[in-house]
Design an enzyme around this catalytic site. Structure first.
Site, PDB file in Angstrom:
ATOM      1  N   GLU A 105      22.528  33.472  55.960  1.00  0.00           N
ATOM      2  CA  GLU A 105      23.011  34.130  57.165  1.00  0.00           C
ATOM      3  C   GLU A 105      24.493  34.388  56.971  1.00  0.00           C
ATOM      4  O   GLU A 105      25.200  33.567  56.386  1.00  0.00           O
ATOM      5  CB  GLU A 105      22.833  33.263  58.424  1.00  0.00           C
ATOM      6  CG  GLU A 105      21.418  33.137  58.902  1.00  0.00           C
ATOM      7  CD  GLU A 105      20.820  31.791  58.528  1.00  0.00           C
ATOM      8  OE1 GLU A 105      21.570  30.912  58.052  1.00  0.00           O
ATOM      9  OE2 GLU A 105      19.612  31.612  58.699  1.00  0.00           O
ATOM     10  N   TYR A 117      27.209  40.140  48.651  1.00  0.00           N
ATOM     11  CA  TYR A 117      25.775  39.903  48.585  1.00  0.00           C
ATOM     12  C   TYR A 117      25.019  41.172  48.190  1.00  0.00           C
ATOM     13  O   TYR A 117      24.105  41.116  47.358  1.00  0.00           O
ATOM     14  CB  TYR A 117      25.248  39.351  49.910  1.00  0.00           C
ATOM     15  CG  TYR A 117      25.952  38.082  50.343  1.00  0.00           C
ATOM     16  CD1 TYR A 117      26.263  37.079  49.423  1.00  0.00           C
ATOM     17  CD2 TYR A 117      26.331  37.888  51.662  1.00  0.00           C
ATOM     18  CE1 TYR A 117      26.923  35.931  49.808  1.00  0.00           C
ATOM     19  CE2 TYR A 117      26.990  36.733  52.056  1.00  0.00           C
ATOM     20  CZ  TYR A 117      27.283  35.757  51.125  1.00  0.00           C
ATOM     21  OH  TYR A 117      27.937  34.620  51.504  1.00  0.00           O
TER      22      TYR A 117
END
Length: 148
Positions: A105, A117
């Site tokens: 998260e 990411y």
């Protein structure tokens, strides 16, 4: 030269100090660091250069899945690709130990982390409304995942 390797007992004090620095006093539970050292339910990689800890990443592990709990790079070592290298090192070790799926998260407002990411092959797979507390409310979390 930067050394990337799994977390050991000798790294614990430096990791916890860097954690406090990077997360403004919001220390991560020390039990997770000990789990990572023992390999029981967690895994962590560290980046050292010239006897100085530059970064770490910490994953929880259950069966063939792992969740990125924390990643941090010392403020003066950022924007040099170390976060990507550290994440890749951890992913390789996790894959070699049988991990097949990764999750995390990230705050909606944390664009640098989201870019890291995405460049590393993670994809947004969901959203948690009002997940993170703010001084004046709450902030959504984006859920990212990656198959190894």
């Amino acid at each position: 030269m930067t050394e990337l390797r799994p977390l050991t007992d000798n790294d614990l004090a430096a990791v916890q100090q860097l954690d406090l620095l990077c997360f403004e006093g919001d220390a991560f539970a020390s039990g997770w660091w000990h789990k990572a050292v023992s390999g029981q339910g967690a895994f962590a990689s560290v980046a050292w250069q010239d006897d100085r800890l530059l970064g770490y990443c910490l994953f929880s592990r259950v069966l063939d899945e792992a969740e990125l709990l924390r990643i941090a790079i010392a403020p003066d070592a950022r924007q040099r690709g170390l976060g990507a290298r550290l994440l890749s090192h951890a992913e390789t070790a996790l894959r070699e130990s049988g991990t097949a799926q990764l999750f995390l998260e990230v705050r909606l407002s944390n664009q640098p982390a989201q870019q890291l990411y995405r460049r590393a092959g993670w994809q947004q797979s969901g959203r948690r409304k009002d997940y993170y507390p703010l001084a004046d409310g709450r902030e959504d979390a984006l859920i990212f995942s990656r198959t190894l």
